[in-house]
Motif scaffolding. Structure first.
Motif, PDB file in Angstrom:
ATOM      1  N   VAL B 111       0.845  -1.201   0.000  1.00  0.00           N
ATOM      2  CA  VAL B 111       0.000   0.000   0.000  1.00  0.00           C
ATOM      3  C   VAL B 111       0.875   1.244   0.000  1.00  0.00           C
ATOM      4  O   VAL B 111       0.638   2.206  -0.739  1.00  0.00           O
ATOM      5  N   TYR B 112       1.977   1.221   0.776  1.00  0.00           N
ATOM      6  CA  TYR B 112       2.866   2.375   0.874  1.00  0.00           C
ATOM      7  C   TYR B 112       3.499   2.673  -0.483  1.00  0.00           C
ATOM      8  O   TYR B 112       3.560   3.806  -0.931  1.00  0.00           O
ATOM      9  N   VAL B 113       3.949   1.618  -1.159  1.00  0.00           N
ATOM     10  CA  VAL B 113       4.622   1.783  -2.445  1.00  0.00           C
ATOM     11  C   VAL B 113       3.643   2.329  -3.488  1.00  0.00           C
ATOM     12  O   VAL B 113       3.982   3.188  -4.291  1.00  0.00           O
ATOM     13  N   LEU B 114       2.412   1.868  -3.464  1.00  0.00           N
ATOM     14  CA  LEU B 114       1.441   2.248  -4.493  1.00  0.00           C
ATOM     15  C   LEU B 114       0.771   3.610  -4.210  1.00  0.00           C
ATOM     16  O   LEU B 114       0.153   4.181  -5.092  1.00  0.00           O
ATOM     17  N   THR B 115       0.905   4.146  -2.989  1.00  0.00           N
ATOM     18  CA  THR B 115       0.257   5.426  -2.669  1.00  0.00           C
ATOM     19  C   THR B 115       1.054   6.582  -3.290  1.00  0.00           C
ATOM     20  O   THR B 115       2.273   6.644  -3.117  1.00  0.00           O
ATOM     21  N   PRO B 116       0.387   7.519  -4.061  1.00  0.00           N
ATOM     22  CA  PRO B 116       1.115   8.656  -4.634  1.00  0.00           C
ATOM     23  C   PRO B 116       1.597   9.595  -3.532  1.00  0.00           C
ATOM     24  O   PRO B 116       1.025   9.612  -2.444  1.00  0.00           O
ATOM     25  N   PRO B 117       2.670  10.401  -3.821  1.00  0.00           N
ATOM     26  CA  PRO B 117       3.184  11.328  -2.808  1.00  0.00           C
ATOM     27  C   PRO B 117       2.107  12.329  -2.384  1.00  0.00           C
ATOM     28  O   PRO B 117       1.189  12.634  -3.153  1.00  0.00           O
ATOM     29  N   SER B 118       2.245  12.888  -1.157  1.00  0.00           N
ATOM     30  CA  SER B 118       1.174  13.729  -0.587  1.00  0.00           C
ATOM     31  C   SER B 118       0.971  15.035  -1.362  1.00  0.00           C
ATOM     32  O   SER B 118      -0.099  15.606  -1.328  1.00  0.00           O
ATOM     33  N   GLY B 119       1.996  15.555  -2.114  1.00  0.00           N
ATOM     34  CA  GLY B 119       1.872  16.814  -2.857  1.00  0.00           C
ATOM     35  C   GLY B 119       0.955  16.713  -4.066  1.00  0.00           C
ATOM     36  O   GLY B 119       0.389  17.691  -4.524  1.00  0.00           O
ATOM     37  N   SER B 120       0.795  15.559  -4.629  1.00  0.00           N
ATOM     38  CA  SER B 120       0.028  15.417  -5.861  1.00  0.00           C
ATOM     39  C   SER B 120      -1.458  15.572  -5.585  1.00  0.00           C
ATOM     40  O   SER B 120      -1.947  15.195  -4.532  1.00  0.00           O
ATOM     41  N   PRO B 121      -2.177  16.143  -6.573  1.00  0.00           N
ATOM     42  CA  PRO B 121      -3.602  16.379  -6.320  1.00  0.00           C
ATOM     43  C   PRO B 121      -4.377  15.068  -6.268  1.00  0.00           C
ATOM     44  O   PRO B 121      -4.239  14.247  -7.158  1.00  0.00           O
ATOM     45  N   GLY B 122      -5.122  14.911  -5.246  1.00  0.00           N
ATOM     46  CA  GLY B 122      -5.943  13.708  -5.098  1.00  0.00           C
ATOM     47  C   GLY B 122      -7.322  13.977  -5.656  1.00  0.00           C
ATOM     48  O   GLY B 122      -7.596  15.077  -6.127  1.00  0.00           O
ATOM     49  N   PRO B 123      -8.162  13.013  -5.672  1.00  0.00           N
ATOM     50  CA  PRO B 123      -9.521  13.222  -6.163  1.00  0.00           C
ATOM     51  C   PRO B 123     -10.283  14.182  -5.243  1.00  0.00           C
ATOM     52  O   PRO B 123     -10.026  14.223  -4.047  1.00  0.00           O
ATOM     53  N   ALA B 124     -11.203  14.984  -5.860  1.00  0.00           N
ATOM     54  CA  ALA B 124     -11.969  15.952  -5.074  1.00  0.00           C
ATOM     55  C   ALA B 124     -12.819  15.212  -4.052  1.00  0.00           C
ATOM     56  O   ALA B 124     -13.365  14.152  -4.340  1.00  0.00           O
ATOM     57  N   ARG B 125     -12.881  15.805  -2.860  1.00  0.00           N
ATOM     58  CA  ARG B 125     -13.628  15.131  -1.796  1.00  0.00           C
ATOM     59  C   ARG B 125     -15.121  15.375  -2.007  1.00  0.00           C
ATOM     60  O   ARG B 125     -15.548  16.527  -2.086  1.00  0.00           O
ATOM     61  N   PRO B 126     -15.917  14.349  -2.164  1.00  0.00           N
ATOM     62  CA  PRO B 126     -17.336  14.588  -2.397  1.00  0.00           C
ATOM     63  C   PRO B 126     -18.022  15.096  -1.132  1.00  0.00           C
ATOM     64  O   PRO B 126     -17.593  14.794  -0.038  1.00  0.00           O
ATOM     65  N   ALA B 127     -19.073  15.887  -1.329  1.00  0.00           N
ATOM     66  CA  ALA B 127     -19.829  16.382  -0.192  1.00  0.00           C
ATOM     67  C   ALA B 127     -20.568  15.221   0.445  1.00  0.00           C
ATOM     68  O   ALA B 127     -21.043  14.335  -0.257  1.00  0.00           O
ATOM     69  N   PRO B 128     -20.635  15.200   1.744  1.00  0.00           N
ATOM     70  CA  PRO B 128     -21.386  14.115   2.369  1.00  0.00           C
ATOM     71  C   PRO B 128     -22.862  14.225   2.019  1.00  0.00           C
ATOM     72  O   PRO B 128     -23.400  15.325   1.969  1.00  0.00           O
ATOM     73  N   ALA B 129     -23.427  13.113   1.722  1.00  0.00           N
ATOM     74  CA  ALA B 129     -24.823  13.131   1.322  1.00  0.00           C
ATOM     75  C   ALA B 129     -25.696  13.567   2.482  1.00  0.00           C
ATOM     76  O   ALA B 129     -26.672  14.271   2.314  1.00  0.00           O
ATOM     77  N   LEU B 130     -25.314  13.170   3.678  1.00  0.00           N
ATOM     78  CA  LEU B 130     -26.204  13.422   4.801  1.00  0.00           C
ATOM     79  C   LEU B 130     -25.412  13.228   6.081  1.00  0.00           C
ATOM     80  O   LEU B 130     -24.611  12.333   6.203  1.00  0.00           O
ATOM     81  N   ALA B 131     -25.575  14.118   7.017  1.00  0.00           N
ATOM     82  CA  ALA B 131     -24.969  13.903   8.324  1.00  0.00           C
ATOM     83  C   ALA B 131     -25.872  14.507   9.369  1.00  0.00           C
ATOM     84  O   ALA B 131     -26.544  15.498   9.123  1.00  0.00           O
ATOM     85  N   LEU B 132     -25.887  13.909  10.524  1.00  0.00           N
ATOM     86  CA  LEU B 132     -26.714  14.427  11.619  1.00  0.00           C
ATOM     87  C   LEU B 132     -25.785  14.928  12.703  1.00  0.00           C
ATOM     88  O   LEU B 132     -24.843  14.252  13.090  1.00  0.00           O
ATOM     89  N   GLU B 133     -26.009  16.100  13.138  1.00  0.00           N
ATOM     90  CA  GLU B 133     -25.213  16.573  14.278  1.00  0.00           C
ATOM     91  C   GLU B 133     -26.204  17.129  15.282  1.00  0.00           C
ATOM     92  O   GLU B 133     -26.827  18.167  15.054  1.00  0.00           O
ATOM     93  N   GLY B 134     -26.394  16.464  16.377  1.00  0.00           N
ATOM     94  CA  GLY B 134     -27.435  16.871  17.312  1.00  0.00           C
ATOM     95  C   GLY B 134     -28.765  16.851  16.593  1.00  0.00           C
ATOM     96  O   GLY B 134     -29.110  15.876  15.932  1.00  0.00           O
TER      97      GLY B 134
END
Ligand SMILES: [Zn+2]
Lengths: 202, 180
Positions: B111-134
């Motif tokens: 997994v370590y070898v196959l993971t791209p370096p942290s500087g490279s752009p990763g996929p955009a984080r999708p908005a959570p469909a739903l979350a409950l807070e209180g």
């Protein structure tokens, strides 16, 4: 040719132990039963002398075979099956005794009347010794109480050697220790027994 | 051979190379001879216990109980057991633990070898469909109305809309008006 010979069925072949083990690994019930038939007596005997309780010995004997069948895939024949089974029984018996603690009441098997023809017993009876006066039941009780006073490891070697008649190398292999250790445990166990049985020991 | 050595020699088989030496000592040493005889007498006295016989029917009782107990156990013939039992060596539990640890390390290394370096752009984080807070329902603006099995659809009051309270993507913190 004798006609009777032709009609007499050939003697049933005694299955080879290796073959029985192979079949028992595949959960062949007949093979498992044959292994139980071959060894349950000796395993019961060992556990009975270790615990001085026929009920406990019977339960533990069943446990030993259930454990052995469950672990049969791990038995590869480095030792004989009999030695391996004995190892399971000894460990199981010692663990049981640790949990049970010392018990004052014994639950003893019946004595076979053949003891009255045993040369050593006949010799004891002939001497001026308390054995002459003691009933067989008293003698049996004394022997069991004395044996229960030994530590588990000392009692185990006495049972294996003096009662079951196994040779030192085999006991050493079962206990995974040296023959010298087996001999020295026997020596100290008998010295302790001599104290407990001094009225009977010649 | 000294007297102290003799105590380690009780029960020595006749085939043992020390046997003759022990016998020679016993012939010349009264004390060791007496101890040797005591040990032998004790052995024969204890051996009388072999005349104790189990209750009749032991074999049948054992077989019946073992059958019952084995039948109650789950069938343990998984592919891994079949594979292991076909190996020429018996695995001990400790060996299996080491093998499992090595497999995990290999996996982590991969997994370590196959993971791209942290500087490279990763996929955009999708908005959570739903979350409950209180009691606040945080919902993406265009999400369909929330439905739960057995519960009528929630009615979200548009006038109650507030700015999102949590900073994880486009969404709104919406007080829920329960219709019951
Ligand atoms: Zn001496």
């Amino acid at each position: 040719m004798n006609e009777q010979n032709e009609t007499t069925p050939p003697p049933a072949e005694v299955p080879d132990e290796g073959e029985l083990l192979q079949r028992a690994r595949r959960r062949d019930r007949a093979a498992g039963d044959e292994l139980v038939r071959r060894y349950h007596g000796r395993i019961y005997n060992l556990l009975y002398h270790m615990t001085a309780s026929r009920e406990d010995a019977e339960d533990l004997t069943q446990d030993v075979f259930v454990k052995a069948f469950a672990a049969l895939h791990r038995f590869r024949g480095g030792s004989s099956f009999y030695t391996w089974l004995y190892r399971i029984a000894i460990n199981h018996g010692i663990n049981f005794l640790k949990k049970r603690g010392r018990r004052e009441t014994l639950s003893l098997d019946n004595l076979d009347q053949a003891i009255e023809r045993d040369p050593f017993y006949v010799e004891l009876r002939a001497r001026e010794s308390p054995v002459r006066e003691a009933s067989l039941a008293e003698l049996q009780n004394k022997l069991n109480v004395a044996l229960q006073q030994l530590s588990d490891k000392h009692r185990t070697v006495v049972v294996l050697h003096d009662i079951q008649g196994l040779p030192h190398p085999e006991i050493a292999s079962m206990l995974k220790t040296s023959e010298g250790t087996v001999r020295s445990r026997l020596f100290y166990a008998r010295r302790q027994l001599q104290q407990a049985l001094k009225e009977f020991a010649p | 051979m000294k007297c102290s050595d003799i105590s380690k020699m009780y029960g020595l088989p006749e085939t043992d190379p020390h046997h003759a030496e022990v016998q020679a000592h016993l012939r010349g040493c009264f004390i060791c001879r007496a101890r040797w005889d005591d040990q032998d007498a004790l052995r024969r006295l204890i051996a009388l216990k072999r005349y104790e016989q189990p209750a009749p029917g032991l074999e049948a009782r054992c077989l019946a109980a073992i059958h019952l107990r084995l039948a109650a156990q789950p069938e343990n013939t998984g592919w891994w057991r079949t594979t292991l039992s076909a190996w020429p060596v018996a695995f001990q539990p400790a060996q299996l633990v080491w093998a499992a640890a090595a497999a995990v390390l290999l996996l982590l290394g991969g997994v370590y070898v196959l993971t791209p370096p942290s500087g490279s752009p990763g996929p955009a984080r999708p908005a959570p469909a739903l979350a409950l807070e209180g009691h606040i329902l945080i919902q993406p603006p265009d999400a369909p109305p929330l439905t739960l099995p057995g519960v009528p659809p929630m009615v979200v009051a548009a006038s109650n809309r507030e700015p999102a309270r949590m900073d994880y993507g486009p969404g709104a913190a919406v007080p829920v008006n329960y219709p019951y």
